[in-house]
Design an enzyme around this catalytic site. Structure first.
Site, PDB file in Angstrom:
ATOM      1  N   ASP A  47      36.860  44.540  29.946  1.00 42.48           N
ATOM      2  CA  ASP A  47      37.041  45.966  30.205  1.00 42.48           C
ATOM      3  C   ASP A  47      38.136  46.515  29.292  1.00 42.48           C
ATOM      4  O   ASP A  47      39.049  45.771  28.896  1.00 42.48           O
ATOM      5  CB  ASP A  47      37.433  46.200  31.663  1.00 42.48           C
ATOM      6  CG  ASP A  47      36.284  45.922  32.623  1.00 42.48           C
ATOM      7  OD1 ASP A  47      35.123  45.965  32.186  1.00 42.48           O
ATOM      8  OD2 ASP A  47      36.560  45.658  33.815  1.00 42.48           O
ATOM      9  N   TYR A  75      40.497  33.887  34.691  1.00 37.79           N
ATOM     10  CA  TYR A  75      41.129  35.194  34.728  1.00 37.79           C
ATOM     11  C   TYR A  75      42.312  35.168  35.695  1.00 37.79           C
ATOM     12  O   TYR A  75      42.220  34.596  36.789  1.00 37.79           O
ATOM     13  CB  TYR A  75      40.147  36.263  35.221  1.00 37.79           C
ATOM     14  CG  TYR A  75      38.900  36.395  34.386  1.00 37.79           C
ATOM     15  CD1 TYR A  75      38.840  37.289  33.326  1.00 37.79           C
ATOM     16  CD2 TYR A  75      37.768  35.625  34.659  1.00 37.79           C
ATOM     17  CE1 TYR A  75      37.688  37.419  32.553  1.00 37.79           C
ATOM     18  CE2 TYR A  75      36.615  35.752  33.903  1.00 37.79           C
ATOM     19  CZ  TYR A  75      36.580  36.643  32.850  1.00 37.79           C
ATOM     20  OH  TYR A  75      35.441  36.763  32.107  1.00 37.79           O
ATOM     21  N   ASP A  89      38.777  49.421  39.915  1.00 34.70           N
ATOM     22  CA  ASP A  89      40.016  49.096  39.209  1.00 34.70           C
ATOM     23  C   ASP A  89      40.929  50.319  39.239  1.00 34.70           C
ATOM     24  O   ASP A  89      40.591  51.365  39.825  1.00 34.70           O
ATOM     25  CB  ASP A  89      39.755  48.611  37.782  1.00 34.70           C
ATOM     26  CG  ASP A  89      39.087  49.661  36.895  1.00 34.70           C
ATOM     27  OD1 ASP A  89      39.078  50.858  37.263  1.00 34.70           O
ATOM     28  OD2 ASP A  89      38.582  49.292  35.822  1.00 34.70           O
ATOM     29  N   ARG A 181      36.290  42.722  39.038  1.00 34.32           N
ATOM     30  CA  ARG A 181      36.415  43.923  39.874  1.00 34.32           C
ATOM     31  C   ARG A 181      35.611  43.784  41.170  1.00 34.32           C
ATOM     32  O   ARG A 181      36.034  44.251  42.230  1.00 34.32           O
ATOM     33  CB  ARG A 181      35.961  45.149  39.089  1.00 34.32           C
ATOM     34  CG  ARG A 181      36.941  45.588  38.007  1.00 34.32           C
ATOM     35  CD  ARG A 181      36.407  46.784  37.244  1.00 34.32           C
ATOM     36  NE  ARG A 181      35.265  46.454  36.402  1.00 34.32           N
ATOM     37  CZ  ARG A 181      34.259  47.281  36.124  1.00 34.32           C
ATOM     38  NH1 ARG A 181      34.234  48.499  36.667  1.00 34.32           N
ATOM     39  NH2 ARG A 181      33.281  46.914  35.327  1.00 34.32           N
TER      40      ARG A 181
END
Length: 301
Positions: A47, A75, A89, A181
């Site tokens: 993103d 992550y 987000d 997300r």
């Protein structure tokens, strides 16, 4: 007469430590320009506000992108508890709030339900296609869609830190196609407190680590100079997930033409996918059968 493609024949991987506020495609375009490369691609979109490993392939290395895309990746991200946003987000609008706050033990217990083979619904603002159109384009127009759940393998999901009641730092190790997300959104729902991603960083992807990443400033500094090639990593790093076999002198041409060729192999099973090298240079990827490699991907180096 067909137009000649401009650029250099340069092959290898560049691990970019992607900064926030730039798209993955914009990074690829900058890298392609800096190296004056004919061809470039990346192994997994981040993103725009996410940071960390963006592995960029140049030249023939683009043929090895699927092996990195399919590999596990990790992550580290911070979840803002108590708020849901329309984008899942911090870039989106807050659409719901909750005063509930789970304990550390409740969070750890809930994380267990996100490990293994799970089904995950992509965010409304995602690149998933609906009737040929990206979901995020419809979402921008205010349309709410019912996106189908998709399978995801989650190797692990653990709590790293709890700075305060409103935030929790997690580490996710997962396979291809994971949406961090969605994890934050669904975890908030399970805990009854809502949640969204506040900060996201990809710390490693397959063989590539963020600590080895090159900054965009460094790329710009060395752009179109002789020194920039020193930043490249060999393309065969992406092939470490499978066994290597050695192509004979006689079989190199056959393999590069997409035909089966004799290889020297040890400990490789019949039908197993592997890659062939010759004098240290990747030649092809394919399946091993009766002393031969049957290629499905060849490299022109």
């Amino acid at each position: 007469m067909a137009r000649r493609r401009k650029g250099r024949d340069i092959h290898g991987w560049l691990v970019v430590d992607k900064p926030a506020s730039i798209t993955s495609n914009a990074v690829v375009n900058k890298v392609k320009w800096a190296f004056e490369a004919k061809k470039a691609g990346h192994a997994g979109t981040l993103d725009p506000e996410a940071t960390g490993v963006l592995a960029v392939a140049l030249g023939e290395a683009t043929k090895t992108v699927p092996f990195v895309t399919d590999a596990l990746k990790a992550y580290e991200f911070t979840v803002r508890l108590g708020q849901a946003t329309n984008t899942d987000d911090a870039e989106g609008e807050v659409i719901a709030q909750s005063d509930a706050r789970p304990t550390d033990d409740e969070i750890k217990e809930a994380l267990n339900g996100f490990v293994g083979d799970i089904q995950q619904v992509p965010p409304q603002f995602s690149a998933v296609k609906i009737d040929g159109e990206r979901a995020y384009k419809r979402a921008r127009d205010g349309e709410e869609m019912e996106l189908a759940a998709r399978p995801l393998w989650v190797e692990s999901l653990v709590m790293l830190d709890r700075p305060d009641a409103d935030h929790v730092v997690l580490e996710l190790v997962c396979g291809k196609g994971g949406y961090v997300r969605s994890v934050a959104r669904d975890l908030g729902k399970v805990l009854g407190c809502l949640g969204h991603v506040l900060r996201l960083r990809r710390v490693w992807s397959g063989p590539f680590n963020a600590e080895d990443g090159v900054t965009m400033d460094r790329i710009q500094e060395l752009a179109r100079s002789e020194e920039i090639d020193s930043l490249l990593l060999p393309m065969d790093l992406a092939l470490e997930c499978m066994p290597e076999v050695k192509a004979t002198d006689e079989s190199v041409v056959r393999l590069k033409n997409g035909n089966p060729g004799m290889v020297i192999a040890q400990g490789v099973e019949y039908g197993e996918e592997c890659w062939a090298s010759h004098n240290g240079v990747p030649v092809a990827v394919g399946h091993f059968k009766a002393g031969e490699l049957h290629p499905n991907r060849v490299f022109v180096l």
